[in-house]
Structures are given as structure tokens and as C-alpha cells.
Design an enzyme around this catalytic site. Structure first.
Site, PDB file in Angstrom:
ATOM      1  N   ASN A  93       0.867  -1.176   0.000  1.00 60.13           N
ATOM      2  CA  ASN A  93       0.000   0.000   0.000  1.00 60.13           C
ATOM      3  C   ASN A  93       0.905   1.227   0.000  1.00 60.13           C
ATOM      4  O   ASN A  93       1.444   1.597   1.036  1.00 60.13           O
ATOM      5  CB  ASN A  93      -0.900  -0.014   1.248  1.00 60.13           C
TER       6      ASN A  93
ATOM      7  N   LYS B   1       0.108   4.220  -0.435  1.00 58.66           N
ATOM      8  CA  LYS B   1      -0.574   5.424   0.070  1.00 58.66           C
ATOM      9  C   LYS B   1      -0.251   6.607  -0.859  1.00 58.66           C
ATOM     10  O   LYS B   1      -0.078   6.400  -2.059  1.00 58.66           O
ATOM     11  CB  LYS B   1      -0.176   5.696   1.517  1.00 58.66           C
TER      12      LYS B   1
ATOM     13  N   HIS C 188      -9.840   1.532   3.934  1.00 54.20           N
ATOM     14  CA  HIS C 188      -8.628   1.659   4.748  1.00 54.20           C
ATOM     15  C   HIS C 188      -8.931   2.614   5.919  1.00 54.20           C
ATOM     16  O   HIS C 188      -9.691   3.568   5.765  1.00 54.20           O
ATOM     17  CB  HIS C 188      -7.480   2.200   3.886  1.00 54.20           C
TER      18      HIS C 188
ATOM     19  N   GLU D 117      -7.375   4.981   7.110  1.00 55.04           N
ATOM     20  CA  GLU D 117      -7.126   6.405   6.816  1.00 55.04           C
ATOM     21  C   GLU D 117      -8.303   7.015   6.062  1.00 55.04           C
ATOM     22  O   GLU D 117      -8.643   8.181   6.245  1.00 55.04           O
ATOM     23  CB  GLU D 117      -5.807   6.552   6.028  1.00 55.04           C
TER      24      GLU D 117
ATOM     25  N   GLU E  33      -6.429  -4.648  10.081  1.00 58.93           N
ATOM     26  CA  GLU E  33      -5.358  -3.699  10.382  1.00 58.93           C
ATOM     27  C   GLU E  33      -5.696  -2.936  11.657  1.00 58.93           C
ATOM     28  O   GLU E  33      -6.469  -1.970  11.620  1.00 58.93           O
ATOM     29  CB  GLU E  33      -5.205  -2.696   9.237  1.00 58.93           C
TER      30      GLU E  33
ATOM     31  N   GLY F  98       1.695   2.330  10.853  1.00 63.33           N
ATOM     32  CA  GLY F  98       2.680   3.412  10.771  1.00 63.33           C
ATOM     33  C   GLY F  98       3.315   3.761  12.104  1.00 63.33           C
ATOM     34  O   GLY F  98       4.020   4.764  12.218  1.00 63.33           O
TER      35      GLY F  98
ATOM     36  N   SER G 106       2.481  -2.170  10.475  1.00 64.95           N
ATOM     37  CA  SER G 106       3.919  -2.309  10.760  1.00 64.95           C
ATOM     38  C   SER G 106       4.472  -3.688  10.436  1.00 64.95           C
ATOM     39  O   SER G 106       5.307  -4.222  11.168  1.00 64.95           O
ATOM     40  CB  SER G 106       4.225  -1.911  12.204  1.00 64.95           C
TER      41      SER G 106
HETATM   42  P1  PGA Z   1       2.224   0.320   7.764  1.00 67.78           P
HETATM   43  O1  PGA Z   1       0.822   0.605   7.042  1.00 67.78           O
HETATM   44  O2  PGA Z   1       2.750  -0.978   7.224  1.00 67.78           O
HETATM   45  O3  PGA Z   1       3.101   1.499   7.419  1.00 67.78           O
HETATM   46  O4  PGA Z   1       1.945   0.238   9.240  1.00 67.78           O
HETATM   47  C1  PGA Z   1      -0.072  -0.429   6.783  1.00 67.78           C
HETATM   48  C2  PGA Z   1      -1.315   0.111   6.129  1.00 67.78           C
HETATM   49  O5  PGA Z   1      -1.755   1.203   6.477  1.00 67.78           O
HETATM   50  O6  PGA Z   1      -1.882  -0.537   5.226  1.00 67.78           O
END
Ligand code: PGA
Length: 253
Positions: free
Chosen positions: A9, A11, A97, A99, A169, A175, A215
Site C-alpha cells: 500500500n 498510500k 482503509h 485512513e 489492520e 505506521g 507495521s
Molecule cells: P504500515 O501501514 O505498514 O506502514 O503500518 C499499513 C497500512 O496502512 O496498510
């Protein structure tokens, strides 16, 4: 065996040129995927066609959009429809997602519309769910994710639900460098499968891939993916570094 998936991803990161270079570096590693293993790149809209042509000749490498709108077409300036995504040959789309839920106020019922539009347009949705820290601390994460599934997915027929991929998630792990432990991931993945089995029967629940996200790194992917109900990962930060994502693809069961 269920599909095992390493999904990147990106982003809102990487210019077109940077994205192209990252894909070149990953594809040069020439990792041969088994028939049940997939590597999927969820990239920004301007990068979709380029990514599609980069992965075209690599078996089981695919491209995904990161979002689509919850309406078919019309006066929605700046939005992109599932039909448009399908029309350029993109077979996957990330839906819901955290976000998107947090910064764009996407609700479970809106997400159910997006899922419908993806499925109508032959796009496999990668449906994200997961709880915030406060819910985890209160110990009510199971109820929280079950509600997300019920409100967004359970209107789907048994034939349609089989076509989706779920990504669990936990928001507190995205993150942050904090990963769910292998036990925490397995426990909630098994619970999600139980909720799916309760609604659709064990046979169907056992066919649905459930990815872990939050992560995932080169050094923890193998252990996380080794759990019986963890079918790969949705990877943010570590998917932006070729050597890291290569290791994550190699960590698939
Ligand atoms: P990350 O993000 O691996 O940076 O924690 C995962 C995601 O948001 O899909």
C-alpha cells in the site's frame, strides 16, 4: 491452499518515476510465486496503468487501486469510479482503509456500496477492518470488527463474499512501528473467520484470505504469516523499500 498475498500500500507516496524504479527493483529480484501466492501493488491513480504494464508479464503480480467512489458515475468532481478502474484492467481495489475512514469519514454503509460497485465491475475488493487503540484497551476489539464486517459485507451472497479479500489492520499498529504480536494477530483472524463461518458456513469462511496489516516489516513478516489464519499482509512503509518488500513477498506461506 487459500490465496496468500503480499499487498503493498504505497498510500500517497512516490512520484511516477520513483514508483517505476521501485517496481523495476522488485521485479528484477525475479521471485517466482507459487500458484496460491500473489504480490499486489496498491498505487495512486496516476500510477495504475504504468504498474499494470510493469507486472503484466510476471505471474501472480497484480495492481490495485487504493479507493473508488461509492456512486456509479456523475457530477462528483475529483472522484474515480469502479467502472473506470475496471476499464483500465485493474483487478483489485482497497476499500475502507482506516485512513479513509478517519480522514474522509467513510462509514460502514458507504463501504458496502463501494464493495457492490467493485464486484459489479469484476474488481476484487481488499476490505480493511480494524480497531483503534481505545477499543483494544477496552478489550472490545472482537465486537468492533464483527460490526464492521456485518455492516459492510453481510449483505453479500455466498458467491460474492468468496470473491473478496479481508485485511485486518489494528489502527494502533499502522505506521507506528508497533506490531500486533503473532498471537494477537492469529487470535483475531481466527475470530474473523469464525464470524464469517457463522454467517456463511465454514466451507466459505475457509476460502477467504485474511491479511494482517500494521507495521509489517522484513524482519517480522515470516513469523506473522506463519499463523494458520494469517494469509499474508497489507504493507505500508516497508513496501516503499525494494529490499524490504522483496523479503516480505518471500515470507509468504
Ligand atoms: P504500515 O501501514 O505498514 O506502514 O503500518 C499499513 C497500512 O496502512 O496498510
Amino acid at each position: 491452499m487459500r490465496k496468500q498475498i503480499a499487498a503493498a500500500n504505497w498510500k500517497m507516496n512516490l512520484t511516477f518515476q520513483q514508483g517505476e524504479k521501485l517496481l523495476d527493483d522488485i521485479l528484477e529480484a525475479n521471485i517466482t510465486l507459487a500458484s496460491h501466492q500473489y504480490a499486489i501493488f496498491a498505487v495512486p491513480y496516476p500510477h495504475l496503468l504504468m504498474t499494470r504494464s510493469e507486472v503484466d508479464n510476471a505471474r501472480n503480480y497484480h495492481v490495485a487501486a487504493q479507493n473508488c467512489y461509492d456512486k456509479k458515475s456523475g457530477a462528483f468532481t475529483g472522484e474515480v469510479s469502479a467502472e473506470m478502474i475496471h476499464s483500465i484492467g485493474v483487478p483489485y481495489c482497497v476499500i475502507g482503509h482506516s485512513e479513509r475512514r478517519e480522514y474522509f469519514n467513510e462509514t460502514n454503509s458507504q463501504l458496502s456500496e463501494k464493495l457492490n460497485l467493485c464486484l459489479e465491475n469484476f474488481i476484487c475488493p481488499i476490505f480493511c477492518c480494524g480497531e483503534p487503540l481505545s477499543v483494544r484497551e477496552a478489550g472490545t476489539q472482537n465486537e468492533f470488527v464483527a460490526t464492521q464486517l456485518k455492516e459492510s459485507l453481510f449483505h453479500l451472497s455466498p458467491e460474492k463474499i468468496k470473491e473478496i479479500v479481508i485485511a485486518y489492520e489494528p489502527i494502533w499498529a499502522i505506521g507506528t512501528g508497533k506490531t500486533a504480536t503473532t498471537e494477537q494477530a492469529q487470535e483475531i483472524h481466527a475470530y474473523l473467520r469464525y464470524v464469517l463461518a457463522d454467517q456463511y458456513g465454514a466451507d466459505i469462511a475457509n476460502q477467504i484470505s485474511i491479511l494482517y496489516g500494521g507495521s509489517v516489516k522484513a524482519n517480522n513478516a515470516k513469523e506473522l504469516f506463519s499463523s494458520p489464519d494469517v494469509d499474508g499482509g497489507l504493507v505500508g512503509g516497508a513496501s516503499l523499500v525494494a529490499s524490504d518488500f522483496i523479503e516480505i513477498i518471500k515470507a509468504l506461506k
